[in-house]
Design an enzyme around this catalytic site. Sequence first.
Site, PDB file in Angstrom:
ATOM      1  CD  GLU A  89       0.782   0.928  -7.320  1.00 30.10           C
ATOM      2  OE1 GLU A  89      -0.493   1.376  -6.919  1.00 30.10           O
ATOM      3  OE2 GLU A  89       1.545   0.812  -6.308  1.00 30.10           O
ATOM      4  CB  THR A 122      -6.414   0.666  -7.462  1.00 32.52           C
ATOM      5  OG1 THR A 122      -5.547   1.607  -7.046  1.00 32.52           O
ATOM      6  CG2 THR A 122      -7.645   0.673  -6.860  1.00 32.52           C
ATOM      7  CE  LYS A 177      -1.184  -0.885  -1.518  1.00 27.12           C
ATOM      8  NZ  LYS A 177      -2.069  -0.410  -2.653  1.00 27.12           N
ATOM      9  N   GLY A 213       3.901   9.332  -2.874  1.00 26.07           N
ATOM     10  CA  GLY A 213       3.062   9.937  -3.982  1.00 26.07           C
ATOM     11  C   GLY A 213       3.283  11.379  -3.908  1.00 26.07           C
TER      12      GLY A 213
END
Length: 211
Positions: free
Chosen positions: A54, A84, A144, A193
């Site tokens: 992502e 986002t 999510k 991440g």
Amino acid sequence: MTSSSVVRTAVDHAAALDAVFAGAPLMAILRGMGLERSVRLAATAWDLGIDSVEVPLQTDEDERALREVARLGAERGKAVGAGTILTPAQVAVAADAGAAYVVSPGLDPDVVRAAQQRGIPILPGVATPSEVQRAVALGLTWLKAFPAQWLGADWFAHIRGPFPGVRFVATGGMNAANAAEFLDAGVRVVAVGSALEDEAQLPRLAELLAR
């Protein structure tokens, strides 16, 4: 959209996300990393065995990174998402940049409907039972959970009771040290991440992918 088309779209999008997340219990989020760094870490993720990447859209550079990562992902047969997403307009930007799905930090029915009308699966953020219930009412089965570290692994064990058909992606504060706890609690996918840049975490991430 008619009620029947909404149901059909919801089923199609659920199936699409089933396919996106079927290959691995981890996904990668490349937030604000710029073009070159995003490309490098996407390759690290794919080489490691993480299928889904992502790229959050917050700046013009993010959009350029998304386009390139999506192009490279297509060459490998990998799905790349755009994160986002806060407005319906961003849904179109993400789709035009090559995103296979979109991700929101929260649950906005207007954004969900924009994604459904555009024909792109959406993974909206939730943090309460009420938000999960509203998402289910919108025809969503993949959600999510954010911020997952703050919610804690026990949240997932409890929320599965009233919502057994919902599949959760845990996002926020996830790394090689705590991912297994969340997966054991019933989370389908954990998003990492900065862990991808930590050489010490890569072997543990590989172990999680082999579960």
